[in-house]
Scaffold this motif. Sequence first.
Motif, PDB file in Angstrom:
ATOM      1  N   GLY A 131       0.855  -1.209   0.016  1.00 51.91           N
ATOM      2  CA  GLY A 131      -0.020   0.003   0.087  1.00 51.91           C
ATOM      3  C   GLY A 131       0.958   1.179   0.207  1.00 51.91           C
ATOM      4  O   GLY A 131       0.469   2.097   0.424  1.00 51.91           O
ATOM      5  N   GLY A 132       2.052   1.099  -0.522  1.00 52.84           N
ATOM      6  CA  GLY A 132       2.875   2.546  -0.677  1.00 52.84           C
ATOM      7  C   GLY A 132       4.017   2.444  -1.320  1.00 52.84           C
ATOM      8  O   GLY A 132       4.399   1.074  -1.761  1.00 52.84           O
ATOM      9  N   GLY A 133       4.747   3.376  -1.514  1.00 53.73           N
ATOM     10  CA  GLY A 133       5.950   3.395  -2.282  1.00 53.73           C
ATOM     11  C   GLY A 133       5.870   2.837  -3.477  1.00 53.73           C
ATOM     12  O   GLY A 133       4.815   2.841  -4.256  1.00 53.73           O
ATOM     13  N   ASN A 151       3.098   0.124  -4.476  1.00 57.47           N
ATOM     14  CA  ASN A 151       1.574   0.552  -4.097  1.00 57.47           C
ATOM     15  C   ASN A 151       0.571  -0.267  -5.029  1.00 57.47           C
ATOM     16  O   ASN A 151       0.769   0.030  -6.319  1.00 57.47           O
ATOM     17  CB  ASN A 151       1.566   2.190  -4.179  1.00 57.47           C
ATOM     18  CG  ASN A 151       0.270   2.456  -3.690  1.00 57.47           C
ATOM     19  OD1 ASN A 151      -0.415   1.684  -2.850  1.00 57.47           O
ATOM     20  ND2 ASN A 151      -0.089   3.691  -3.754  1.00 57.47           N
TER      21      ASN A 151
END
Length: 190
Positions: free
Chosen positions: A125-127, A130
């Motif tokens: 959920g990120g970077g 994601n």
Amino acid sequence: MGKLTTVLVVFTMIIALRAAHGKSEGPKEVEDWWQNLNHAREKITKLRFYFHDFLQGKTPTTVRVAQAKMTDTSPTIFGEVNMMDDPLTVGPKITSELVGRAHGFYSSSSQEEIAYHCAINFVFGGGEYNGSSLSVLGYNPVMNVYREMPIVGGSGAFRLARGVATLTTYAFNFTQGSAIVEVNLVVLHY
Ligand SMILES: *[C@@H]1O[C@H](CO)[C@@H](O)[C@H](O)[C@H]1NC(C)=O
Ligand SMILES: *[C@@H]1O[C@H](CO)[C@@H](O)[C@H](O)[C@H]1NC(C)=O
């Protein structure tokens, strides 16, 4: 020759850039990605994170969804099926950076030892990852220090992934009914 190399490098970079985002793509984009595969080089990515499994309390992250008549009298809780949606963090503390969720189920599948059949999707959920996910399926004898499970595939940046997941229990709190599990992944992907 030099020019061809440059073209190939640029091409590989484009593929890498395309593959790096995990946003949903349609069949046309997936087909384009597939057709460019023979120019792409497989790479190795190593990841480490922790998932937090809360079985009790006000906000459990894992719930029992099914059992057999014999489950509660079985020494190995045989037949128990749990659904999980656990937070993934960078460090072992629940307050450390959240990087995704572990979605899936694990069920007690042995009458000789406490061992789970696991089917887990690690959803990032990120970077740079994601929206991408990795799917792990395997045998999890939870009392062993290390449990090895195959990475059977993935999506987004991890399309056609394969690899090895190593799980180890970092901490277990019996009173709280919670476990922190360290996950190390070695992933081959494009
Ligand atoms: C991840 O991607 C989603 C959907 O594209 C976006 O809404 C969200 O802000 C991104 N999260 C991070 C941490 O980059
Ligand atoms: C286990 O959880 C209980 C109840 O939340 C808490 O009081 C205790 O400090 C925890 N133990 C450890 C070792 O973290």
